[in-house]
Design a protein around this motif. Structure first.
Motif, PDB file in Angstrom:
ATOM      1  N   VAL A   1      27.619  -1.708 -30.430  1.00  6.01           N
ATOM      2  CA  VAL A   1      28.502  -0.550 -30.571  1.00  6.01           C
ATOM      3  C   VAL A   1      29.012  -0.489 -32.007  1.00  6.01           C
ATOM      4  O   VAL A   1      29.486  -1.495 -32.550  1.00  6.01           O
ATOM      5  CB  VAL A   1      29.699  -0.644 -29.597  1.00  6.01           C
ATOM      6  N   ALA A   2      28.880   0.689 -32.621  1.00  2.00           N
ATOM      7  CA  ALA A   2      29.429   0.872 -33.967  1.00  2.00           C
ATOM      8  C   ALA A   2      30.952   0.902 -33.881  1.00  2.00           C
ATOM      9  O   ALA A   2      31.520   1.574 -33.019  1.00  2.00           O
ATOM     10  CB  ALA A   2      28.907   2.173 -34.567  1.00  2.00           C
ATOM     11  N   PHE A   3      31.603   0.168 -34.761  1.00  2.54           N
ATOM     12  CA  PHE A   3      33.058   0.029 -34.647  1.00  2.54           C
ATOM     13  C   PHE A   3      33.665  -0.051 -36.044  1.00  2.54           C
ATOM     14  O   PHE A   3      33.265  -0.878 -36.863  1.00  2.54           O
ATOM     15  CB  PHE A   3      33.394  -1.242 -33.857  1.00  2.54           C
TER      16      PHE A   3
ATOM     17  N   HIS B   1      35.617  -7.597 -27.520  1.00  6.37           N
ATOM     18  CA  HIS B   1      34.884  -8.785 -27.960  1.00  6.37           C
ATOM     19  C   HIS B   1      33.424  -8.801 -27.503  1.00  6.37           C
ATOM     20  O   HIS B   1      32.524  -9.076 -28.319  1.00  6.37           O
ATOM     21  CB  HIS B   1      35.609 -10.056 -27.493  1.00  6.37           C
ATOM     22  N   PRO B   2      33.122  -8.525 -26.231  1.00  3.73           N
ATOM     23  CA  PRO B   2      31.704  -8.552 -25.822  1.00  3.73           C
ATOM     24  C   PRO B   2      30.844  -7.555 -26.597  1.00  3.73           C
ATOM     25  O   PRO B   2      29.704  -7.859 -26.962  1.00  3.73           O
ATOM     26  CB  PRO B   2      31.763  -8.203 -24.331  1.00  3.73           C
ATOM     27  N   TYR B   3      31.392  -6.377 -26.856  1.00  4.75           N
ATOM     28  CA  TYR B   3      30.624  -5.360 -27.576  1.00  4.75           C
ATOM     29  C   TYR B   3      30.433  -5.754 -29.041  1.00  4.75           C
ATOM     30  O   TYR B   3      29.367  -5.542 -29.626  1.00  4.75           O
ATOM     31  CB  TYR B   3      31.338  -4.006 -27.489  1.00  4.75           C
ATOM     32  N   LEU B   4      31.478  -6.340 -29.635  1.00  2.02           N
ATOM     33  CA  LEU B   4      31.374  -6.756 -31.030  1.00  2.02           C
ATOM     34  C   LEU B   4      30.422  -7.936 -31.180  1.00  2.02           C
ATOM     35  O   LEU B   4      29.674  -8.028 -32.162  1.00  2.02           O
ATOM     36  CB  LEU B   4      32.762  -7.128 -31.568  1.00  2.02           C
TER      37      LEU B   4
ATOM     38  N   ALA C   1      42.413 -14.396 -36.516  1.00  2.00           N
ATOM     39  CA  ALA C   1      41.088 -14.993 -36.718  1.00  2.00           C
ATOM     40  C   ALA C   1      40.110 -14.616 -35.614  1.00  2.00           C
ATOM     41  O   ALA C   1      38.919 -14.384 -35.870  1.00  2.00           O
ATOM     42  CB  ALA C   1      41.228 -16.515 -36.806  1.00  2.00           C
ATOM     43  N   ALA C   2      40.581 -14.530 -34.370  1.00  2.00           N
ATOM     44  CA  ALA C   2      39.687 -14.232 -33.250  1.00  2.00           C
ATOM     45  C   ALA C   2      39.020 -12.873 -33.411  1.00  2.00           C
ATOM     46  O   ALA C   2      37.862 -12.687 -33.015  1.00  2.00           O
ATOM     47  CB  ALA C   2      40.471 -14.282 -31.940  1.00  2.00           C
ATOM     48  N   ASN C   3      39.711 -11.929 -33.988  1.00  5.54           N
ATOM     49  CA  ASN C   3      39.134 -10.601 -34.207  1.00  5.54           C
ATOM     50  C   ASN C   3      38.443 -10.499 -35.561  1.00  5.54           C
ATOM     51  O   ASN C   3      37.376  -9.896 -35.684  1.00  5.54           O
ATOM     52  CB  ASN C   3      40.231  -9.533 -34.115  1.00  5.54           C
ATOM     53  N   ALA C   4      39.062 -11.098 -36.583  1.00  5.61           N
ATOM     54  CA  ALA C   4      38.529 -10.952 -37.936  1.00  5.61           C
ATOM     55  C   ALA C   4      37.142 -11.560 -38.084  1.00  5.61           C
ATOM     56  O   ALA C   4      36.295 -11.027 -38.815  1.00  5.61           O
ATOM     57  CB  ALA C   4      39.491 -11.581 -38.939  1.00  5.61           C
ATOM     58  N   ASN C   5      36.863 -12.690 -37.387  1.00  5.45           N
ATOM     59  CA  ASN C   5      35.554 -13.324 -37.575  1.00  5.45           C
ATOM     60  C   ASN C   5      34.441 -12.634 -36.790  1.00  5.45           C
ATOM     61  O   ASN C   5      33.303 -13.072 -36.806  1.00  5.45           O
ATOM     62  CB  ASN C   5      35.619 -14.815 -37.218  1.00  5.45           C
ATOM     63  N   ARG C   6      34.759 -11.553 -36.105  1.00  3.90           N
ATOM     64  CA  ARG C   6      33.737 -10.788 -35.390  1.00  3.90           C
ATOM     65  C   ARG C   6      33.306  -9.542 -36.163  1.00  3.90           C
ATOM     66  O   ARG C   6      32.520  -8.746 -35.663  1.00  3.90           O
ATOM     67  CB  ARG C   6      34.269 -10.370 -34.011  1.00  3.90           C
TER      68      ARG C   6
END
Length: 566
Positions: free
Chosen positions: A15-17, A7-10, A27-32
């Motif tokens: 960082v390319a991911f 999360h901090p990097y996104l 939702a917590a991951n998708a909205n990042r």
């Protein structure tokens, strides 16, 4: 859960991911991140994919006479989509199976000469059947027939000669052992293009397919060529990371030396071999050598491992576990279904017509006996029990040819006690085999069922069955039973045989030795509490039979119940 550490990097976008997933993120991951959903390929997309897998450009297929190649490719794509929608075929096939089928057809389609210029040939009905056998198997015979009919019908709408598969597939189709054996022996060039590792789907629940793989010569029992990895389900083994690392290290060694490995109940380490199963290889080559590498996760580290060109991997699973296996895992393998009944019928067809008739008569009479006695009275009886008994009568000679054995080739240290019952008429081969199988079935019957069912037979048959069960088999004393198991007895050799055969030890040495048994017994506190210390209470010295004392010296007891395992 795992992505939370990112999360901090996104959030800072430093960082390319890129993530690839089979399911949508929460939702917590998708909205990042930007989420892109891949839809099912369209008919046109699939056609472009098919041309690419066949090593062709779209213009090449359309430039052939009557656009025949383009019509065949269209039919293959349409047939594959129908297979996915069919309710008659299990939904275990995916794009990867279709891609590897096309890659295999590429070898039939392209004739590479010394200058590596491709001459376009034709895809024939037989080459299509062979590609389907290799890449769309793992289903039951009738389901595979339906699958072939779908492809033959759809492709046959444009190219009529493919409709011949509907009627001729029975004559042209290979059996599963032959398909698997040929696939294991692929040349390295073909294996690199369309060869995948193998997934054996065992229709039984007792790992019968493993024995069949060795019996039919698909796997070599030589430990220098084949290594079997089997994991247990005991609680102390399930989360034993040290044991997992040990197995993975041994698999790594097999990969480097080009052995064939058979993996049984190894689902807990499959994740560590993701790249290996996926054949995600890195290649380093120069003018003198060529090396292939794959990544293996051993403990906390991921290491590059050399993959020998001769390395082969077979993963064994049970049909009962099949529904719980994720689709991406299935698509990595060529899938084959193994059952005792299918394997017996395959071997039966290789016998002479006279021997086939003999075996069918024995099967019919044995079924009549089972129906009369009642299959519910045989402990552990299932659909494969009879076929397993019949299959044991078919042997393979040194020339690798199948033949119907002689009754004397089938005795072991337990069944030899029933020799007098089996050989009522030694010149009547059918009767000897029939009584041999009946004697083996009686081993599964309880004394109560025998007392209950014997009066239902005629007097002579009842007397024979009674004598075999109560006098020639052991169902009442576990000490006597184990003594028969571990000792060589001449009690079944009569005086005439002793006089006629000077080398009786050689005759006894020809008896097969059974090393694995399952005993069905009543719940008994004395049995349940057995351990190394109390075994002498079981194998106590008997005044009437002093020889019993040696049994305890040869028997070791591992009581899992007393250690808290269920």
């Amino acid at each position: 859960m795992v992505l939370k550490v990112l999360h901090p990097y996104l959030d800072e976008c430093k960082v390319a991911f890129v993530a690839v997933a089979n399911k949508a993120f929460d939702a917590a991951n998708a909205n990042r991140m930007i989420c892109i959903y891949r839809s099912l390929p369209s008919a046109e997309d699939q056609k472009v994919l098919a041309y690419g897998c066949l090593g062709l450009q779209l213009e090449q297929g359309q430039s052939t006479t009557d656009n025949s190649l383009d019509k065949i490719i269209y039919g293959l794509c349409h047939g594959y989509r129908q297979v996915l929608r069919s309710s008659d075929i299990p939904h275990i096939f995916h794009d990867r199976d279709f891609i590897y089928m096309l890659r295999e057809l590429r070898f039939e389609l392209m004739n590479l000469n010394e200058t590596e210029e491709a001459n376009i040939r034709e895809i024939t009905p037989l080459s299509l059947l062979r590609a389907l056998e290799d890449n769309f198997n793992g289903v039951r015979v009738e389901e595979f027939d339906r699958l072939v009919d779908i492809f033959a019908t759809v492709v046959g709408e444009k190219c009529y000669e493919f409709r011949s598969l509907i009627d001729e597939k029975q004559q042209c189709r290979r059996n599963i052992p032959t398909i698997l054996r040929n696939s294991m022996k692929l040349a390295s060039a073909r294996r690199r293009l369309y060869g995948r590792y193998k997934l054996i789907i065992d229709e039984s629940n007792d790992e019968s397919a493993v024995r069949l793989l060795f019996q039919c010569g698909i796997l070599n029992s030589d430990p220098n060529q084949t290594t079997v990895f089997r994991m247990s389900d005991f609680p102390d083994d399930i989360d034993n990371d040290l044991r997992h690392v040990e197995i993975l290290s041994n698999i790594k060694l097999c990969m480097e030396t080009g052995k064939t490995i058979l993996m049984i109940n190894t689902g807990r380490i499959h994740g560590a071999l993701y790249d290996v199963f996926n054949q995600n290889f890195s290649i380093m080559a120069n003018e003198e050598s060529r090396k292939t590498f794959s990544k293996v996760a051993i403990g906390p580290k991921t290491v590059d491992v050399v993959v020998h060109e001769d390395f082969q991997c077979i993963v064994h699973i049970k049909r009962s576990e099949f529904k719980d296996i994720p689709a991406p895992f299935l698509s990595r393998f060529q899938k084959y279904s193994f059952s005792i009944s299918d394997f017996y019928l395959i071997q039966l067809r290789e016998l002479s017509s006279e021997e086939q008739k003999l075996m069918r008569d024995i099967e019919m009479k044995t079924r009549s006996f089972i129906d009369h006695f009642g299959k519910e009275y045989f402990y552990g009886f299932n659909n494969d029990t009879l076929y397993s008994c019949l299959l044991s009568l078919i042997k393979r000679n040194v020339q690798d040819e199948l033949y119907l054995s002689n009754i004397h080739e089938n005795y072991n240290q337990l069944t030899i006690q029933s020799k007098a019952f089996i050989e009522q008429d030694i010149n009547n081969k059918k009767q000897c085999f029939l009584f041999y199988i009946i004697s083996k079935l009686l081993q599964l019957a309880s004394p109560e069922s025998m007392i209950f069912k014997l009066p239902t037979f005629d007097e002579s048959t009842s007397r024979l069955l009674c004598q075999n069960y109560f006098y020639q088999q052991e169902h009442f004393n576990i000490e006597n039973f184990l003594d028969r198991l571990i000792s060589t007895s001449t009690s079944v050799i009569n005086d005439n045989e002793l006089n006629m055969n000077e080398n009786i030890e050689q005759k006894l040495s020809n008896i097969n030795i059974t090393k694995k048994l399952m005993i069905f017994t009543r719940t008994s506190s004395s049995i349940m509490s057995l351990n190394k210390q109390t075994k002498n209470d079981l194998f106590r010295k008997n005044d009437e039979y002093d020889g019993m004392e040696h049994v305890g010296d040869k028997v070791n007891i591992v009581n899992l119940v007393s250690h808290g395992y269920d």
